[in-house]
Scaffold this active site. Structure first.
Site, PDB file in Angstrom:
ATOM      1  N   ASP A 149      16.847 -28.816 -16.715  1.00 47.77           N
ATOM      2  CA  ASP A 149      16.039 -28.797 -17.810  1.00 47.77           C
ATOM      3  C   ASP A 149      16.100 -30.128 -18.163  1.00 47.77           C
ATOM      4  OD1 ASP A 149      15.285 -26.189 -17.342  1.00 47.77           O
ATOM      5  OD2 ASP A 149      16.793 -25.412 -18.365  1.00 47.77           O
ATOM      6  N   THR A 166       3.449 -15.041 -12.299  1.00 51.31           N
ATOM      7  CA  THR A 166       2.251 -15.024 -13.186  1.00 51.31           C
ATOM      8  C   THR A 166       2.122 -16.470 -13.439  1.00 51.31           C
ATOM      9  OG1 THR A 166       3.356 -14.988 -15.214  1.00 51.31           O
ATOM     10  CG2 THR A 166       2.802 -12.800 -14.498  1.00 51.31           C
ATOM     11  N   ASN A 167       2.865 -17.424 -13.406  1.00 52.57           N
ATOM     12  CA  ASN A 167       2.193 -18.811 -13.257  1.00 52.57           C
ATOM     13  C   ASN A 167       1.581 -19.305 -12.086  1.00 52.57           C
ATOM     14  OD1 ASN A 167       3.135 -20.261 -15.988  1.00 52.57           O
ATOM     15  ND2 ASN A 167       4.943 -19.076 -15.736  1.00 52.57           N
ATOM     16  N   HIS A 209       9.367 -24.499 -18.508  1.00 52.60           N
ATOM     17  CA  HIS A 209      10.431 -24.132 -19.325  1.00 52.60           C
ATOM     18  C   HIS A 209       9.915 -23.078 -20.528  1.00 52.60           C
ATOM     19  CE1 HIS A 209      14.763 -23.209 -20.038  1.00 52.60           C
ATOM     20  NE2 HIS A 209      14.330 -23.452 -21.488  1.00 52.60           N
ATOM     21  N   GLU A 217       2.082 -20.628 -21.389  1.00 56.82           N
ATOM     22  CA  GLU A 217       2.528 -21.068 -20.035  1.00 56.82           C
ATOM     23  C   GLU A 217       1.359 -21.188 -19.221  1.00 56.82           C
ATOM     24  OE1 GLU A 217       6.180 -20.094 -18.218  1.00 56.82           O
ATOM     25  OE2 GLU A 217       6.844 -19.048 -20.027  1.00 56.82           O
ATOM     26  N   LEU A 247      17.564 -27.384  -7.300  1.00 54.34           N
ATOM     27  CA  LEU A 247      17.316 -28.174  -6.124  1.00 54.34           C
ATOM     28  C   LEU A 247      18.353 -29.338  -5.894  1.00 54.34           C
ATOM     29  CD1 LEU A 247      13.407 -28.556  -6.304  1.00 54.34           C
ATOM     30  CD2 LEU A 247      14.591 -27.040  -4.759  1.00 54.34           C
TER      31      LEU A 247
HETATM   32  C1  GAR Z   1       8.208 -18.163 -16.811  1.00 54.39           C
HETATM   33  O1  GAR Z   1       8.272 -17.778 -18.164  1.00 54.39           O
HETATM   34  C2  GAR Z   1       9.160 -19.558 -16.621  1.00 54.39           C
HETATM   35  O2  GAR Z   1       9.071 -20.408 -17.785  1.00 54.39           O
HETATM   36  C3  GAR Z   1      10.489 -19.245 -16.512  1.00 54.39           C
HETATM   37  O3  GAR Z   1      10.526 -18.130 -15.763  1.00 54.39           O
HETATM   38  C4  GAR Z   1       9.327 -17.179 -15.969  1.00 54.39           C
HETATM   39  C5  GAR Z   1       8.438 -16.838 -14.807  1.00 54.39           C
HETATM   40  O4  GAR Z   1       7.654 -16.230 -14.820  1.00 54.39           O
HETATM   41  N1  GAR Z   1      11.294 -20.213 -16.046  1.00 54.39           N
HETATM   42  C6  GAR Z   1      12.512 -20.577 -16.533  1.00 54.39           C
HETATM   43  O5  GAR Z   1      13.102 -19.881 -17.297  1.00 54.39           O
HETATM   44  C7  GAR Z   1      13.288 -21.871 -15.897  1.00 54.39           C
HETATM   45  N2  GAR Z   1      14.258 -22.186 -16.363  1.00 54.39           N
HETATM   46  P1  GAR Z   1       6.466 -15.807 -13.573  1.00 54.39           P
HETATM   47  O6  GAR Z   1       7.198 -15.543 -12.505  1.00 54.39           O
HETATM   48  O7  GAR Z   1       5.788 -14.626 -14.224  1.00 54.39           O
HETATM   49  O8  GAR Z   1       5.792 -17.013 -13.745  1.00 54.39           O
END
Ligand code: GAR
Length: 215
Positions: free
Chosen positions: A153, A16-17, A112, A182, A96
């Site tokens: 992080d 979704t991001n 994050h 986000e 990475l």
């Molecule tokens: C998001 O909430 C992102 O911040 C988190 O995973 C989700 C991915 O959502 N990332 C972490 O927790 C990294 N430590 P998405 O696939 O719908 O973008």
């Protein structure tokens, strides 16, 4: 005004991001071009979205290689061939290697779903973060976009937004509200890089009018 910033999005999950970045570009809010979407998960929503949008999408996983160095080599090759300037981790669940981070020093971002340095580190991803936030009883959580360094992080923070934890929140309801933020904050942060407004000084990230480090 210069060319759009060439970015890669690395994502493992729903994406979704990634979608929010795609939408911001399409709506003219973000001057960037997604040169590659790379996922370690062949069935990810992120790769599905990339295909739907006609973007260059690639399934690249450590499991396809005997040695981790071969994965790094292939990833760097693809990023180079696609002329990627900024790498955006968007729910990418793999660390990475120092080699990749060194090759793109200060040019890899991560988002994050909490206010770092709280509720971060190894094993803190996705719903686990929100569960930990609820269990701890903090009244504020949020979103952090930071530069990736060799530790989980840990790298310099570019942008943060705070979000109240509500009385009746559970991990699910909280994650939904955090995700909404986000989706605004990540395109905003990438935009700062696209506009050459980011200067990294040790742990501190200065956001200026315009720095002559791009274009
Ligand atoms: C998001 O909430 C992102 O911040 C988190 O995973 C989700 C991915 O959502 N990332 C972490 O927790 C990294 N430590 P998405 O696939 O719908 O973008």
């Amino acid at each position: 005004m210069g060319e759009p910033l060439k970015i890669a999005v690395l994502a493992s999950g729903e994406g979704t991001n990634l979608q929010a970045i795609i939408d911001a570009i399409e709506e003219g809010r973000l001057k960037a071009e997604i040169r590659a979407v790379i996922s370690n998960n062949s069935g990810s929503g992120a790769l599905r979205r990339a295909r739907k949008e006609g973007l260059f999408g690639l399934h690249l996983s450590h499991k396809q290689f005997i040695a981790p160095e071969e994965f790094d080599q292939e990833l760097l090759k693809v990023l180079g061939e696609r002329e990627v300037e900024l790498v955006c981790l968007a729910g990418y669940m793999k660390l990475l290697s120092p080699r990749v981070i060194g090759a793109y020093r200060n040019r890899i971002l991560n988002i994050h779903p909490a206010l770092l340095p709280a509720f971060g580190g190894k094993g803190m991803f996705g719903q686990r973060v929100h569960q930990a936030v609820i269990e701890y009883g903090v009244k504020l959580t949020g979103v952090t976009v930071h530069i990736v360094d060799e530790k989980y992080d840990h790298g310099p923070i570019v942008l943060q937004r705070a979000i109240p934890v509500l009385e009746n929140d559970d991990a699910e309801s909280l994650s939904q509200r955090v995700l909404e933020v986000e989706h605004k904050l990540y395109p905003e942060a990438i935009g700062l890089f696209a506009e050459g407004r980011v200067k990294v000084e040790g742990r501190r990230v200065r956001i200026g009018g315009s720095f002559p480090n791009r274009g």
